[in-house]
Design a protein around this motif. Structure first.
Motif, PDB file in Angstrom:
ATOM      1  N   HIS A  33       0.793  -1.226   0.000  1.00  0.00           N
ATOM      2  CA  HIS A  33       0.000   0.000   0.000  1.00  0.00           C
ATOM      3  C   HIS A  33       0.828   1.281   0.000  1.00  0.00           C
ATOM      4  O   HIS A  33       0.415   2.272  -0.598  1.00  0.00           O
ATOM      5  CB  HIS A  33      -0.960   0.003   1.191  1.00  0.00           C
ATOM      6  CG  HIS A  33      -2.053  -0.999   1.028  1.00  0.00           C
ATOM      7  ND1 HIS A  33      -3.148  -0.794   0.227  1.00  0.00           N
ATOM      8  CD2 HIS A  33      -2.188  -2.238   1.537  1.00  0.00           C
ATOM      9  CE1 HIS A  33      -3.933  -1.852   0.257  1.00  0.00           C
ATOM     10  NE2 HIS A  33      -3.370  -2.753   1.042  1.00  0.00           N
ATOM     11  N   LYS A  58      -8.143   1.106   7.788  1.00  0.00           N
ATOM     12  CA  LYS A  58      -9.142   2.191   7.743  1.00  0.00           C
ATOM     13  C   LYS A  58      -9.331   2.708   6.318  1.00  0.00           C
ATOM     14  O   LYS A  58     -10.453   2.955   5.895  1.00  0.00           O
ATOM     15  CB  LYS A  58      -8.714   3.344   8.645  1.00  0.00           C
ATOM     16  CG  LYS A  58      -8.766   3.037  10.115  1.00  0.00           C
ATOM     17  CD  LYS A  58      -8.268   4.257  10.893  1.00  0.00           C
ATOM     18  CE  LYS A  58      -8.018   3.956  12.334  1.00  0.00           C
ATOM     19  NZ  LYS A  58      -7.436   5.125  13.035  1.00  0.00           N
ATOM     20  N   ILE A  59      -8.215   2.851   5.596  1.00  0.00           N
ATOM     21  CA  ILE A  59      -8.288   3.322   4.210  1.00  0.00           C
ATOM     22  C   ILE A  59      -9.080   2.333   3.367  1.00  0.00           C
ATOM     23  O   ILE A  59      -9.947   2.715   2.577  1.00  0.00           O
ATOM     24  CB  ILE A  59      -6.868   3.501   3.612  1.00  0.00           C
ATOM     25  CG1 ILE A  59      -6.151   4.657   4.316  1.00  0.00           C
ATOM     26  CG2 ILE A  59      -6.928   3.713   2.102  1.00  0.00           C
ATOM     27  CD1 ILE A  59      -4.652   4.723   4.020  1.00  0.00           C
ATOM     28  N   LYS A  60      -8.774   1.038   3.533  1.00  0.00           N
ATOM     29  CA  LYS A  60      -9.468   0.004   2.763  1.00  0.00           C
ATOM     30  C   LYS A  60     -10.946  -0.061   3.113  1.00  0.00           C
ATOM     31  O   LYS A  60     -11.777  -0.323   2.246  1.00  0.00           O
ATOM     32  CB  LYS A  60      -8.808  -1.353   2.987  1.00  0.00           C
ATOM     33  CG  LYS A  60      -7.424  -1.440   2.355  1.00  0.00           C
ATOM     34  CD  LYS A  60      -6.720  -2.717   2.694  1.00  0.00           C
ATOM     35  CE  LYS A  60      -7.450  -3.907   2.136  1.00  0.00           C
ATOM     36  NZ  LYS A  60      -6.730  -5.183   2.370  1.00  0.00           N
ATOM     37  N   ASP A  62     -12.819   2.394   3.843  1.00  0.00           N
ATOM     38  CA  ASP A  62     -13.495   3.543   3.234  1.00  0.00           C
ATOM     39  C   ASP A  62     -13.741   3.356   1.743  1.00  0.00           C
ATOM     40  O   ASP A  62     -14.504   4.089   1.142  1.00  0.00           O
ATOM     41  CB  ASP A  62     -12.674   4.820   3.449  1.00  0.00           C
ATOM     42  CG  ASP A  62     -12.688   5.284   4.894  1.00  0.00           C
ATOM     43  OD1 ASP A  62     -13.600   4.871   5.654  1.00  0.00           O
ATOM     44  OD2 ASP A  62     -11.797   6.070   5.270  1.00  0.00           O
ATOM     45  N   ASP A  63     -13.062   2.394   1.131  1.00  0.00           N
ATOM     46  CA  ASP A  63     -13.230   2.146  -0.321  1.00  0.00           C
ATOM     47  C   ASP A  63     -14.580   1.613  -0.659  1.00  0.00           C
ATOM     48  O   ASP A  63     -15.255   0.957  -0.014  1.00  0.00           O
ATOM     49  CB  ASP A  63     -12.148   1.194  -0.842  1.00  0.00           C
ATOM     50  CG  ASP A  63     -10.789   1.870  -0.913  1.00  0.00           C
ATOM     51  OD1 ASP A  63     -10.747   3.100  -0.871  1.00  0.00           O
ATOM     52  OD2 ASP A  63      -9.773   1.151  -1.006  1.00  0.00           O
TER      53      ASP A  63
END
Length: 63
Positions: A33, A58-60, A62-63
């Motif tokens: 990542h 957290k980023i994943k 939000d996808d």
């Protein structure tokens, strides 16, 4: 220094090793990542690696 664990196993001082499969997963996740080098990732403290893996989660999410 020697310490007996409830299972009867005796540990002799030092730090109990971090499971290599968990370290591999952390390294792979961060490298994939963030494109950081292996040397940079391995040089992180355990707590910092776990924090970055959590941030990636957290980023994943939000996808």
């Amino acid at each position: 220094m020697s310490e007996s664990v409830s299972s009867g196993v005796s540990l002799s001082g030092g730090i109990v090793g971090y499971p290599s499969e968990l370290l591999d997963e952390e390294v792979a996740c961060i490298a994939y990542h963030f494109h950081w080098s292996l040397a940079d990732i391995i040089s992180l403290e355990h707590r910092d690696r776990r924090r970055w893996v959590g941030e990636i989660g957290k980023i994943k999410a939000d996808d």
